[in-house]
Design a protein around this motif. Structure first.
Motif, short mmCIF file in Angstrom:
data_model
loop_
_atom_site.label_atom_id
_atom_site.label_comp_id
_atom_site.label_asym_id
_atom_site.label_seq_id
_atom_site.Cartn_x
_atom_site.Cartn_y
_atom_site.Cartn_z
N UNK A 67 0.83 -1.21 0.00
CA UNK A 67 0.00 0.00 0.00
C UNK A 67 0.86 1.26 0.00
N UNK A 68 1.97 1.22 0.73
CA UNK A 68 2.85 2.39 0.77
C UNK A 68 3.51 2.63 -0.59
N UNK A 69 3.83 1.57 -1.31
CA UNK A 69 4.38 1.75 -2.66
C UNK A 69 3.32 2.29 -3.62
N UNK A 70 2.09 1.81 -3.48
CA UNK A 70 1.02 2.28 -4.36
C UNK A 70 0.66 3.74 -4.11
N UNK A 71 0.87 4.20 -2.88
CA UNK A 71 0.57 5.60 -2.56
C UNK A 71 1.79 6.50 -2.71
N UNK A 72 2.94 5.92 -3.03
CA UNK A 72 4.13 6.73 -3.27
C UNK A 72 4.99 7.00 -2.06
N UNK A 73 4.62 6.48 -0.90
CA UNK A 73 5.41 6.70 0.31
C UNK A 73 6.74 5.96 0.22
N UNK A 74 6.68 4.75 -0.32
CA UNK A 74 7.89 3.95 -0.54
C UNK A 74 8.11 3.78 -2.05
N UNK A 100 -6.42 8.28 -1.37
CA UNK A 100 -6.36 8.44 0.09
C UNK A 100 -5.75 7.18 0.67
N UNK A 101 -4.97 7.35 1.72
CA UNK A 101 -4.38 6.24 2.46
C UNK A 101 -4.71 6.42 3.93
N UNK A 102 -5.40 5.44 4.49
CA UNK A 102 -5.75 5.48 5.92
C UNK A 102 -5.15 4.25 6.58
N UNK A 103 -4.31 4.48 7.59
CA UNK A 103 -3.68 3.40 8.32
C UNK A 103 -4.21 3.40 9.74
N UNK A 104 -4.77 2.26 10.16
CA UNK A 104 -5.43 2.18 11.46
C UNK A 104 -4.52 2.46 12.64
N UNK A 180 -7.09 1.36 2.46
CA UNK A 180 -7.44 1.26 3.88
C UNK A 180 -6.64 0.14 4.52
N UNK A 181 -5.79 0.50 5.47
CA UNK A 181 -4.94 -0.47 6.15
C UNK A 181 -5.43 -0.62 7.59
N UNK A 182 -6.15 -1.69 7.85
CA UNK A 182 -6.70 -1.98 9.19
C UNK A 182 -7.56 -0.83 9.73
N UNK A 183 -8.61 -0.43 9.02
CA UNK A 183 -9.41 0.71 9.50
C UNK A 183 -10.21 0.43 10.76
N UNK A 184 -10.42 -0.85 11.11
CA UNK A 184 -11.18 -1.17 12.32
C UNK A 184 -10.30 -1.73 13.43
N UNK A 208 -16.00 4.67 -5.77
CA UNK A 208 -14.54 4.70 -5.66
C UNK A 208 -13.98 3.28 -5.60
N UNK A 209 -12.70 3.17 -5.87
CA UNK A 209 -11.98 1.90 -5.76
C UNK A 209 -11.39 1.81 -4.36
N UNK A 210 -11.60 0.69 -3.69
CA UNK A 210 -11.11 0.52 -2.32
C UNK A 210 -10.29 -0.75 -2.25
N UNK A 211 -9.08 -0.63 -1.70
CA UNK A 211 -8.24 -1.78 -1.39
C UNK A 211 -8.11 -1.83 0.12
N UNK A 212 -8.65 -2.89 0.72
CA UNK A 212 -8.82 -2.97 2.17
C UNK A 212 -8.00 -4.11 2.76
N UNK A 213 -7.17 -3.80 3.74
CA UNK A 213 -6.51 -4.85 4.52
C UNK A 213 -7.17 -4.89 5.90
N UNK A 214 -7.33 -6.11 6.42
CA UNK A 214 -7.92 -6.25 7.75
C UNK A 214 -7.64 -7.65 8.28
N UNK A 215 -7.42 -7.75 9.60
CA UNK A 215 -7.30 -9.05 10.24
C UNK A 215 -8.66 -9.52 10.75
N UNK A 216 -9.69 -8.68 10.61
CA UNK A 216 -11.04 -9.06 10.99
C UNK A 216 -11.76 -9.56 9.74
N UNK A 217 -11.97 -10.88 9.67
CA UNK A 217 -12.57 -11.45 8.47
C UNK A 217 -13.98 -10.95 8.24
#
Length: 330
Positions: A67-74, A100-104, A180-184, A208-217
């Motif tokens: 996600x950081x590479x896709x947003x240009x941070x890395x 937008x990049x949101x990191x929980x 969205x990186x672990x928004x919950x 919008x297009x959303x790419x979501x990471x989460x450990x909550x299935x």
């Protein structure tokens, strides 16, 4: 044009190892052992505009790095990435205004200021016209139930309230692509549900297009039709949750209710007994994990040989499928 596209995306971190003590420090002056860690290994992705995709993997799999590479941070070590046709490494304002990049586990709001002050700053940074800003922020505040919270110091808000304000801050400029990186992360079940419902509404309204990471299935099951799974930086699955369950979930759960108690040893040979009671003893109900191919034979056998009052056969929970997948890979 795809919203997100990568080709052989790769990220390698290089660290230098130093032995402890004075001797190690002196040795490090002349030679150091170099460790290479491949966080992301040649990932190829294509996410179309308007998709909501779950991005799964254990801790350390490479999700956040991607996600950081896709947003240009890395910057990637090798390979290419395109987001809305732009190269993220260039961090062009034209791209940044549309993502937008949101990191929980990170905050973009000022801790000592009310969230509203941060919203006003972000409005200017993203150059959002006044009329568009008012309409957008009114919608976000109403949908997230933040009317009584946005003028309170961020430090005085609960975790759930802060996370809602973070979401509003990330989405006030109506981005076309949202990472969205672990928004919950760390939220109670009520707050998790509120945020999932909000994301459904925003996705439906904005397209919008959303790419979501989460450990909550539960997040992924409710929101995403498509899931991408990576482990140790390598893409190992791309498809629907149903396909994932069919491919890696090769067992079923057979739940039995008995008309009279059954000893545990009487269930030996039918399958793996789950949820054993503490202290052992006879069972009034039991859940067995059995192979898909054995369902007809085992069901017939328990009906014939045990005092079964009721039974049900269910797919293995997706959490168990994911857990088994990562365990086998390790």
């Amino acid at each position: 044009m795809a919203a997100v596209e990568t080709e052989r995306l790769n990220k390698v971190y290089t660290t230098r190892k130093k032995n402890p003590g004075i001797q190690g420090a002196v040795k490090a002056l002349f030679s150091r052992e170099v460790n290479r860690i491949e966080a992301v290994k040649s990932i190829d992705l294509r996410i179309e505009q308007g998709e909501l995709v779950g991005f799964l993997g254990p801790n350390g799999a490479g999700k956040t790095t991607t996600l950081k590479m896709l947003s240009g941070i890395l910057h990637p070590t090798s390979g290419t990435a395109r987001v809305l046709g732009y190269d993220p490494r260039q961090r062009k304002p034209e791209m940044l205004r549309q993502i937008a990049l949101l990191m929980g586990n990170k905050m973009q709001l000022w801790w000592d200021l009310p969230a509203w002050e941060s919203f006003m700053v972000l409005k200017e940074l993203y150059e959002v016209p006044e009329a568009k800003f008012k309409k957008r922020i009114d919608m976000l505040i109403e949908t997230l139930n933040l009317k009584d919270k946005v003028h309170t110091q961020v430090r005085r808000l609960s975790l759930g309230e802060r996370m809602k304000c973070e979401l509003a801050a990330s989405l006030l400029h109506a981005p076309r692509v949202v990472f969205l990186d672990e928004p919950t992360l760390g939220l109670d079940v009520v707050s998790q549900k509120a945020i999932r419902d909000f994301l459904k509404e925003v996705h439906a309204e904005d397209g919008c297009t959303i790419l979501l990471t989460s450990h909550y299935m539960q997040d992924v099951q409710e929101l995403a039709r498509r899931v991408i799974v990576i482990d140790h930086g390598t893409l190992i699955f791309d498809g629907t949750l149903a396909e994932l369950s069919k491919r890696f979930g090769q067992t079923r759960r057979l739940t039995l209710s008995f008309s009279q108690p059954v000893e545990q040893h009487e269930l030996t040979g039918y399958g793996r007994l789950l949820d054993l009671p503490e202290g052992g003893g006879a069972l009034q109900t039991a859940t067995l994990e059995i192979e898909d191919a054995s369902v007809p034979q085992i069901t017939a056998a328990v009906l014939q040989q045990l005092p079964v009052a009721d039974l049900s056969v269910e797919q293995t929970e997706i959490e168990d499928v994911i857990r088994r997948l990562f365990t086998e890979k390790h």
